[in-house]
Design a protein around this motif. Structure first.
Motif, PDB file in Angstrom:
ATOM      1  N   CYS A  98       0.844  -1.195   0.000  1.00  0.00           N
ATOM      2  CA  CYS A  98       0.000   0.000   0.000  1.00  0.00           C
ATOM      3  C   CYS A  98       0.885   1.253   0.000  1.00  0.00           C
ATOM      4  CB  CYS A  98      -0.895   0.043   1.240  1.00  0.00           C
ATOM      5  SG  CYS A  98      -1.798  -1.477   1.569  1.00  0.00           S
ATOM      6  N   ALA A  99       0.360   2.347  -0.531  1.00  0.00           N
ATOM      7  CA  ALA A  99       1.130   3.588  -0.541  1.00  0.00           C
ATOM      8  C   ALA A  99       0.195   4.785  -0.585  1.00  0.00           C
ATOM      9  CB  ALA A  99       2.085   3.628  -1.727  1.00  0.00           C
ATOM     10  N   ARG A 100       0.722   5.892  -0.086  1.00  0.00           N
ATOM     11  CA  ARG A 100       0.002   7.165  -0.102  1.00  0.00           C
ATOM     12  C   ARG A 100       0.920   8.236  -0.674  1.00  0.00           C
ATOM     13  NH1 ARG A 100      -2.158  10.388   5.092  1.00  0.00           N
ATOM     14  NH2 ARG A 100      -3.603  11.811   4.059  1.00  0.00           N
ATOM     15  N   ASP A 101       0.339   9.216  -1.369  1.00  0.00           N
ATOM     16  CA  ASP A 101       1.155  10.223  -2.052  1.00  0.00           C
ATOM     17  C   ASP A 101       1.976  11.061  -1.074  1.00  0.00           C
ATOM     18  OD1 ASP A 101      -0.334  12.963  -1.561  1.00  0.00           O
ATOM     19  OD2 ASP A 101      -1.919  11.563  -2.093  1.00  0.00           O
ATOM     20  N   GLN A 102       2.975  11.742  -1.616  1.00  0.00           N
ATOM     21  CA  GLN A 102       3.954  12.448  -0.795  1.00  0.00           C
ATOM     22  C   GLN A 102       3.339  13.558   0.041  1.00  0.00           C
ATOM     23  OE1 GLN A 102       4.133  12.006  -4.098  1.00  0.00           O
ATOM     24  NE2 GLN A 102       6.015  10.896  -4.579  1.00  0.00           N
ATOM     25  N   MET A 103       2.322  14.228  -0.476  1.00  0.00           N
ATOM     26  CA  MET A 103       1.733  15.354   0.234  1.00  0.00           C
ATOM     27  C   MET A 103       0.561  14.932   1.130  1.00  0.00           C
ATOM     28  SD  MET A 103       3.969  16.714  -1.495  1.00  0.00           S
ATOM     29  CE  MET A 103       4.129  18.278  -0.699  1.00  0.00           C
ATOM     30  N   GLY A 104       0.074  13.709   0.947  1.00  0.00           N
ATOM     31  CA  GLY A 104      -1.004  13.213   1.792  1.00  0.00           C
ATOM     32  C   GLY A 104      -2.384  13.667   1.378  1.00  0.00           C
ATOM     33  N   VAL A 105      -2.582  13.939   0.086  1.00  0.00           N
ATOM     34  CA  VAL A 105      -3.880  14.434  -0.382  1.00  0.00           C
ATOM     35  C   VAL A 105      -4.947  13.339  -0.324  1.00  0.00           C
ATOM     36  CG1 VAL A 105      -5.143  15.364  -2.369  1.00  0.00           C
ATOM     37  CG2 VAL A 105      -2.841  16.210  -1.827  1.00  0.00           C
ATOM     38  N   LYS A 106      -4.617  12.144  -0.806  1.00  0.00           N
ATOM     39  CA  LYS A 106      -5.594  11.057  -0.841  1.00  0.00           C
ATOM     40  C   LYS A 106      -5.555  10.271   0.477  1.00  0.00           C
ATOM     41  CE  LYS A 106      -7.015  11.624  -5.117  1.00  0.00           C
ATOM     42  NZ  LYS A 106      -8.380  12.111  -5.416  1.00  0.00           N
ATOM     43  N   PRO A 107      -6.704  10.036   1.097  1.00  0.00           N
ATOM     44  CA  PRO A 107      -6.736   9.322   2.381  1.00  0.00           C
ATOM     45  C   PRO A 107      -6.484   7.825   2.228  1.00  0.00           C
ATOM     46  CG  PRO A 107      -8.749  10.621   1.998  1.00  0.00           C
ATOM     47  CD  PRO A 107      -8.038  10.518   0.703  1.00  0.00           C
ATOM     48  N   PHE A 108      -5.910   7.248   3.273  1.00  0.00           N
ATOM     49  CA  PHE A 108      -5.771   5.789   3.357  1.00  0.00           C
ATOM     50  C   PHE A 108      -5.868   5.402   4.828  1.00  0.00           C
ATOM     51  CE2 PHE A 108      -4.361   1.947   1.000  1.00  0.00           C
ATOM     52  CZ  PHE A 108      -4.337   1.054   2.061  1.00  0.00           C
TER      53      PHE A 108
END
Length: 636
Positions: A135-145
């Protein structure tokens, strides 16, 4: 906004269909254009589709290729570069979706591929052979996980509600955390309103296999001066070009773009550049502005209409809409929002709802927000003087001092005291000086009296002092004053609330490319021409109206918010009576004292902006309301 969800039982137990249906039902509002599901006996990966980009009309997520399955909520930038690396054919380039680009990048380059991806994304990739989830989340944290992992079962989702309502999930409200958030003395960004439900942090990957869960931070912003930018003129020119490129990416394929517009540099820059780009393709920009009702203008309130109209006069392809403060109510749909988000909402939730509603009425799906621009392009936090002094750049420091003094009409000795001497003084000295001079360290400490237990108050006071010290010494940092490295910049709330209006928000001024560019600039450029936010002012010459580009009076914008709250006095009064009747709330907040504080607030004359104590009282009220909603939920 699209959404992802999934359940994996790493002990091989079969999944019940009702669990999957529950998640699909709770996320249905995020899939107006399609729903997808991948199933094995012990694995389910799901996707809800909101079509926004041109290629998203071809999205058939989840995708399975060569033994790997992906579900992704993604909007990728630099697509051409990704497709070049992958060797995507010309015939496929206009149709290949962002989730599929992520999956093929993973297959070709392995787990480290995410460090080379730009854009907003949260995804999960299931390795069928290894029985491993990446799993991964974008660098700026825009999309929630968000995820839950107990007893061998891993559950993830874009929204809290979809996880909380699964029968086997063991959770409860974390009121200790929520209270710390309300009092702004909390620094645990990975925790959520619900116990055992965690959020993956920005720029993090996670591997889950059997009983192991491994987290890794794959990107870390770091200041490193770029010597290839020879002058301020070059920097301002490159900044403008980069902002134009970013906005072109964020609006790719869209004929109608939404922008929440105030009269400041952040939203003004986005609105004006986007309007120019849309005009070139016969597109239009829909702006929505929260403003004062001209017939009921409260005394002392700040009105931005003059600046908003300056932008509207400049661009014929901007269609403006206005949300007047007299039309708003603090309690509008409050408990409904709790039911949707399963979390405390922000104190301006009713304004957000009105703005999103306007965008939906125009069938706008892409909205560009200027949030966090004051960290990046319009930075107002970085103090260049300590860094110039520490690096022996005395001539530059002296020149900057003179320039700022001249432009702001501030004596040089005052600037030296505030911006050079003060950051180097120990915290205890400044705190003692403020105390001896009768200055409150911070009103939040006074509001801790609302907490009924002395031991808890003392602990939070210590936490508050730690946070104050950290902020106090932040003047000596560069990276942390260009991007909030130790925080969660984006929580789930805006993402969740906007999804009920078929809107996807992006944040062009919080783009990774912009942050990396700014982290290479000489620090003095942030005070270019001796003015706060000087670099963006130079860069936007000829783009922004001059009265906005050069304005110096912008403060926290709260058009009529105090009057909106006062107009709801009877609702506040009735609800607090209900709170007094619920004895268990007394363990959370001392209700009689809180009642006194909120009525004092409603009687106060603070209008143009909310002080720290104002926010604490309102956020505490929302915390109590959320608990009342939860009580009703449990009672069925």
């Amino acid at each position: 906004m699209s959404a992802i969800f999934g359940i994996i039982d790493f002990e091989g137990r079969p999944l019940q269909d009702e669990w999957i249906r529950s998640m699909q039902t709770d996320l249905a509002h995020r899939g107006p254009d399609g729903q997808g599901l991948y199933r094995e006996e012990s694995v389910a990966l799901g996707h809800m589709l909101l079509q926004v980009t041109p290629e998203s009309v071809y999205d058939k997520s989840p995708y399975e290729e060569d033994g790997f399955v992906i579900t992704a909520n993604a909007r990728l930038d630099e697509r051409e570069a990704i497709m070049d690396r992958l060797g995507i054919t010309d015939e496929e380039r206009n149709r290949i979706t962002d989730p599929l680009l992520l999956l093929r990048s993973f297959r070709k380059y392995g787990k480290d591929f995410v460090k080379d991806i730009y854009g907003d994304f949260a995804f999960a990739i299931w390795d069928k052979e290894k029985k491993e989830l990446f799993c991964a989340r974008d660098q700026m944290g825009v999309k929630p996980f968000l995820y839950y992992y107990q007893d061998g079962r891993f559950v993830f989702s874009t929204e809290l509600k979809a996880i909380v309502r699964i029968p086997f999930v063991i959770t409860d409200l974390d009121n200790t955390l929520l209270r710390e958030q309300a009092f702004n003395v909390w620094n645990k960004p990975y925790l959520t309103a619900w116990r055992n439900i965690i959020r993956i942090g920005p720029a993090n990957t996670m591997i889950i296999r059997s009983e192991k869960l491994l987290l890794n931070k794959y990107w870390e912003p770091k200041y490193s001066r770029n010597n290839n930018i020879p002058s301020l003129t070059d920097a301002s020119r490159q900044l403008r070009t980069l902002i134009e490129r970013i906005l072109a990416d964020h609006t790719r394929g869209q004929q109608k773009i939404g922008v929440p517009l105030s009269g400041g540099l952040d939203s003004g820059t986005i609105a004006c550049v986007t309007a120019l780009q849309c005009a070139a393709r016969d597109g239009e920009v829909i702006t929505v502005s929260s403003v004062l009702d001209p017939e009921l203008n409260p005394d002392g309130a700040v009105d931005e209409m003059r600046y908003i109209r300056a932008i509207l006069r400049q661009h014929n392809n901007i269609k403006p809409e206005f949300v007047y403060h007299s039309q708003l109510s603090f309690h509008t749909n409050l408990h409904m929002k709790f039911s949707q988000q399963y979390s405390v909402v922000n104190a301006n939730h009713y304004v957000d709802e009105a703005i999103f509603s306007q965008f939906k009425s125009h069938n706008v799906r892409r909205v560009l927000s200027g949030v966090l621009g004051d960290f990046t392009a319009t930075n107002r936090f970085l103090n260049p003087y300590p860094h110039l002094l520490l690096h022996g750049r005395i001539m530059t420091l002296t020149s900057l001092l003179r320039s700022e003094s001249k432009k702001t009409k501030t004596p040089v000795r005052t600037i030296i005291r505030r911006k050079i001497i003060h950051p180097f003084l120990p915290y205890w000295y400044t705190a003692l000086w403020n105390k001896l001079n009768g200055r409150s360290v911070e009103s939040v400490v006074d509001e801790l009296e609302l907490i009924p237990y002395l031991q808890v108050r003392k602990r939070l006071e210590r936490e508050f002092v730690k946070l104050k010290k950290k902020i106090y010494y932040a003047d000596l940092m560069i990276t942390g004053n260009i991007w909030p490295v130790d925080h969660e910049p984006f929580y789930e709330e805006w993402d969740c609330e906007s999804s009920y209006f078929d809107v996807e928000i992006t944040y062009p001024l919080a783009d990774r490319r912009l942050v990396e560019f700014l982290l290479g600039l000489p620090v003095e450029y942030f005070l270019a021409d001796g003015l706060p936010r000087g670099l963006i002012r130079i860069s936007m010459e000829g783009i922004l109206p001059e009265e906005i580009r050069l304005r110096k009076d912008k403060i926290t914008y709260s058009p009529g918010f105090h009057d909106i709250i006062v107009s709801d006095f009877s609702r506040f009064s009735d609800n607090i009576i209900n709170m007094e009747a619920r004895s268990h709330l007394e363990s959370l907040i001392y209700i009689p004292l809180f009642k006194s504080r909120i009525f004092n607030l409603l009687d106060s004359k603070k209008r143009s902006y909310f002080a720290g104590d104002y926010w604490v009282i309102i956020n505490t009220y929302l915390l109590l309301e959320f608990n009342m909603w939860f009580d009703n939920l449990r009672k069925g």
